[in-house]
Design a protein around this motif. Structure first.
Motif, PDB file in Angstrom:
ATOM      1  N   SER A  86       0.952  -1.106   0.216  1.00 21.05           N
ATOM      2  CA  SER A  86      -0.038  -0.061  -0.018  1.00 21.05           C
ATOM      3  C   SER A  86       0.868   1.263   0.151  1.00 21.05           C
ATOM      4  O   SER A  86       0.407   2.305  -0.485  1.00 21.05           O
ATOM      5  CB  SER A  86      -0.861  -0.044   1.212  1.00 21.05           C
ATOM      6  OG  SER A  86      -0.161   0.024   2.314  1.00 21.05           O
ATOM      7  N   PHE A  87       2.111   1.217   0.425  1.00 20.10           N
ATOM      8  CA  PHE A  87       2.938   2.415   0.639  1.00 20.10           C
ATOM      9  C   PHE A  87       3.264   3.069  -0.840  1.00 20.10           C
ATOM     10  O   PHE A  87       2.602   4.327  -0.806  1.00 20.10           O
ATOM     11  CB  PHE A  87       4.140   1.987   1.414  1.00 20.10           C
ATOM     12  CG  PHE A  87       4.150   1.941   2.808  1.00 20.10           C
ATOM     13  CD1 PHE A  87       3.078   1.421   3.450  1.00 20.10           C
ATOM     14  CD2 PHE A  87       5.247   2.478   3.627  1.00 20.10           C
ATOM     15  CE1 PHE A  87       3.035   1.210   4.728  1.00 20.10           C
ATOM     16  CE2 PHE A  87       4.946   2.395   5.092  1.00 20.10           C
ATOM     17  CZ  PHE A  87       3.782   1.770   5.754  1.00 20.10           C
ATOM     18  N   PRO A  88       3.697   2.526  -1.656  1.00 17.98           N
ATOM     19  CA  PRO A  88       3.946   3.197  -3.093  1.00 17.98           C
ATOM     20  C   PRO A  88       2.707   3.749  -3.573  1.00 17.98           C
ATOM     21  O   PRO A  88       2.737   4.668  -4.412  1.00 17.98           O
ATOM     22  CB  PRO A  88       4.592   2.070  -3.790  1.00 17.98           C
ATOM     23  CG  PRO A  88       4.462   0.803  -3.258  1.00 17.98           C
ATOM     24  CD  PRO A  88       4.361   1.245  -1.670  1.00 17.98           C
ATOM     25  N   ILE A  89       1.534   2.819  -3.390  1.00 13.29           N
ATOM     26  CA  ILE A  89       0.351   3.396  -3.859  1.00 13.29           C
ATOM     27  C   ILE A  89      -0.180   4.432  -3.466  1.00 13.29           C
ATOM     28  O   ILE A  89      -0.668   5.445  -4.230  1.00 13.29           O
ATOM     29  CB  ILE A  89      -0.782   2.205  -3.836  1.00 13.29           C
ATOM     30  CG1 ILE A  89      -0.234   0.692  -4.711  1.00 13.29           C
ATOM     31  CG2 ILE A  89      -2.125   2.592  -4.336  1.00 13.29           C
ATOM     32  CD1 ILE A  89      -1.103  -0.395  -4.275  1.00 13.29           C
ATOM     33  N   TYR A  90      -0.210   4.728  -2.188  1.00 12.08           N
ATOM     34  CA  TYR A  90      -0.428   5.746  -1.453  1.00 12.08           C
ATOM     35  C   TYR A  90       0.360   6.927  -1.943  1.00 12.08           C
ATOM     36  O   TYR A  90      -0.201   8.135  -2.261  1.00 12.08           O
ATOM     37  CB  TYR A  90      -0.507   5.687   0.104  1.00 12.08           C
ATOM     38  CG  TYR A  90      -1.489   5.189   0.749  1.00 12.08           C
ATOM     39  CD1 TYR A  90      -2.811   5.285   0.298  1.00 12.08           C
ATOM     40  CD2 TYR A  90      -1.380   3.950   1.827  1.00 12.08           C
ATOM     41  CE1 TYR A  90      -3.982   4.626   1.135  1.00 12.08           C
ATOM     42  CE2 TYR A  90      -2.299   3.017   2.230  1.00 12.08           C
ATOM     43  CZ  TYR A  90      -3.564   3.631   2.131  1.00 12.08           C
ATOM     44  OH  TYR A  90      -4.590   2.807   2.700  1.00 12.08           O
ATOM     45  N   PHE A  91       1.442   6.976  -1.942  1.00 14.97           N
ATOM     46  CA  PHE A  91       2.522   8.043  -2.596  1.00 14.97           C
ATOM     47  C   PHE A  91       2.049   8.289  -3.895  1.00 14.97           C
ATOM     48  O   PHE A  91       2.072   9.670  -4.251  1.00 14.97           O
ATOM     49  CB  PHE A  91       3.886   7.658  -2.538  1.00 14.97           C
ATOM     50  CG  PHE A  91       4.494   7.578  -0.973  1.00 14.97           C
ATOM     51  CD1 PHE A  91       4.488   8.747  -0.360  1.00 14.97           C
ATOM     52  CD2 PHE A  91       4.849   6.393  -0.397  1.00 14.97           C
ATOM     53  CE1 PHE A  91       4.751   8.723   1.079  1.00 14.97           C
ATOM     54  CE2 PHE A  91       5.590   6.511   0.770  1.00 14.97           C
ATOM     55  CZ  PHE A  91       5.305   7.808   1.450  1.00 14.97           C
TER      56      PHE A  91
END
Length: 562
Positions: free
Chosen positions: A159-164
């Protein structure tokens, strides 16, 4: 003082962080309680142990709520401390700005900056918490999740890179939409304030419909821009929530497969899923800072538009006004122009001896009020110098100068409060009751005040409570109670009847220890003063007593006759 405020805030932040971490640790412990119940206590029928642990957990949860209350309480205190520093510093700066700043800006434009200040405070509080708290909780809970199960944790990290990426895509649209919404809100607020202040004129001209339609258009424009901003936020939040839900499903799917293959227990999966919320929530708080920080950046830019206007109180103005008499006024070759317009005053020179009573006359736009504002240093000359006594006023502290030379405009401001409060505003510290009575007698307002329901304690305001003539006389009495040795009265008796005006002018002319400059359209005042100065296109056209100028039968003579 600044160091003390910082230390208090640092202590507050530390207490908030400690309270929040303890709350989170208790929540983590509660999640492991579920694992023990499912995996150990129920299969082994450990009834007594289950009771003891459950009671202990209840007590721990009570402590958790006490800590939550303490955290909320401390957050409120921190918010108020930030409000004091941001909002009060803005108000303090406003009071230090020159008069022409307020003349060139709509009231709503200035007032809506308070909303901008609140936006900055909200962003600051959230940023401080996220840096010290959310980041710490994310690391702590992330470590626990990684220990619990590495495969599930790596899946959660997708989820981290998607949120960014989501944040990056919305950055520029948010900046534009914030700017448009704030500007539209400022325009709407300005129009509402102006129409309320000018309601008498609107009703006199029966232009209620026109005024309403203007505000209606501006309100619809604000709603459209606000809607566009909220729609963008809703779209971004929906994408974020969808991402989170999909990741949660994937975690449960993989976790269930691991349970089926006996790699983890059911209790471990339930615990991991419960802990995942404590991991994703603070991380999302950090991500959600993007919208708040962008709004705060735009708000800060608007607030800086005011802070970039320099204070009218300059270091070069370090001298105090000398109390030696006489305070002759010398205007030496002064010119002044508004912006790029033609000179309002052009190489203007005049000497006014201390104690003299003079009248400045002339048609509108001849430079009378401009000269008055130059004398009290509301504005600075484009060229030339002004001396009070032997001091050049450009080197004198402006507040100190204005304690000795007072400008009273045609429409003086009456503040909400008692008549006594209005009379003593700006009065010297040792003002006595006798001084007040003497001032109201000179201004011929004593009987009017004493006939009011509560006499000097009667509540009045700019909008009501007194007639225009009474307000002018209250303002005149207030000016007489000041320590000013030089009074500039700009049409300050224009709302009075002839008989009352005559009585007040006679009272003022009897004062021996004050220089009084009347800016007058009514030439009845010019007949009584020692000296009349006729201004024409920013220069002195004629100078002399009323009788002398009438005898010359020149411009002043024709002005009187017409």
């Amino acid at each position: 003082k600044a160091v003390r405020i910082f230390s208090i805030r640092a202590g507050l932040i530390a207490n908030i962080v400690v309270a929040s971490l303890l709350v989170t640790l208790i929540s983590i412990a509660g999640s492991y309680y579920m694992q023990l119940v499912i995996d150990a206590y129920i299969p082994s029928a450990m009834s007594n142990t289950l009771t003891v642990v459950s009671l202990g957990l209840i007590a721990t949860y009570v402590l958790q709520q006490l800590l939550s209350f303490a955290r909320t309480y401390l957050l409120t205190i921190m918010g108020q401390r930030l409000s004091i520093e941001v909002i009060l510093s803005y108000i303090r700066h406003l009071f230090e700005l020159p008069v022409n700043f307020f003349a060139t800006r709509r009231t709503g434009e200035i007032v809506t900056r308070f909303n901008d200040a609140n936006t900055i405070i909200d962003a600051m509080a959230n940023t401080i918490l996220s840096l010290f708290l959310d980041l710490g909780i994310t690391i702590i809970v992330g470590s626990v999740l990684a220990i619990q199960n590495t495969k599930l944790f790596l899946l959660s990290l997708i989820s981290f890179p998607i949120y960014f990426l989501i944040v990056y895509c919305f950055m520029k649209p948010f900046e534009r939409l914030n700017q448009e919404q704030m500007a539209s809100n400022a325009t709407l607020s300005s129009s509402i304030i102006e129409d309320i202040n000018g309601i008498e004129t609107i009703k006199s001209l029966t232009s209620e419909k026109t005024s309403y339609q203007k505000i209606d258009r501006e309100f619809i424009d604000y709603l459209k821009k606000s809607f566009a901003h909220q729609k963008s936020e809703a779209i971004q939040n929906s994408i974020k929530q969808s991402t989170q839900l999909i990741i949660n499903v994937l975690v449960l799917w993989l976790g269930a497969k691991l349970v089926i293959s006996n790699q983890i227990s059911v209790g471990q999966l339930v615990t991991y899923n419960a802990l995942l919320g404590y991991f994703t929530e603070p991380f999302q708080n950090i991500i959600n800072l993007q919208a708040k920080l962008q709004t705060a950046t735009v708000a800060n830019r608007r607030l800086n538009e005011v802070y970039l206007v320099k204070s009218e109180f300059k270091k070069s103005e370090s001298q105090e006004f000398h109390h030696n008499n006489p305070h002759n006024i010398i205007v030496d070759d002064v010119s002044y122009q508004y912006g790029y317009q033609k000179n309002i005053l052009h190489h203007f020179s005049i000497k006014i001896p201390f104690g003299e009573k003079i009248a400045l006359v002339g048609v509108s736009g001849s430079g009378k009020s401009t000269l008055a504002k130059l004398l009290v240093h509301f504005i600075s000359p484009s060229a030339g110098n002004i001396f009070i006594g032997e001091q050049n006023i450009k080197h004198v502290q402006r507040q100190n100068l204005r304690q000795h030379i007072l400008y009273l405009p045609q429409n003086p401001y009456i503040f909400t409060g008692s008549i006594l409060d209005n009379l003593t505003l700006g009065a010297r510290e040792n003002t006595t009751q006798e001084d007040i009575l003497h001032a109201v007698e000179l201004a011929d307002i004593k009987d009017d005040i004493e006939n009011m329901p509560q006499s000097y304690q009667t509540e009045i305001s700019k909008e009501g409570g007194m007639s225009g003539g009474q307000k002018q006389r209250i303002a005149l009495a207030r000016a007489l109670l000041s320590n000013s040795q030089i009074l500039i009265l700009d049409e300050s008796t224009s709302n009075l009847d002839v008989a009352t005006e005559k009585k007040i002018i006679d009272n003022l002319l009897s004062l021996k220890n004050k220089t009084i400059i009347f800016i007058a359209h009514r030439l009845t005042i010019a007949e009584k003063v020692q000296r009349v100065i006729l201004l024409e296109k920013g220069i002195i056209s004629e100078d002399g007593s009323h009788a002398e100028l009438i005898h010359k039968k020149s411009k002043y003579y024709h002005l009187v006759k017409h």
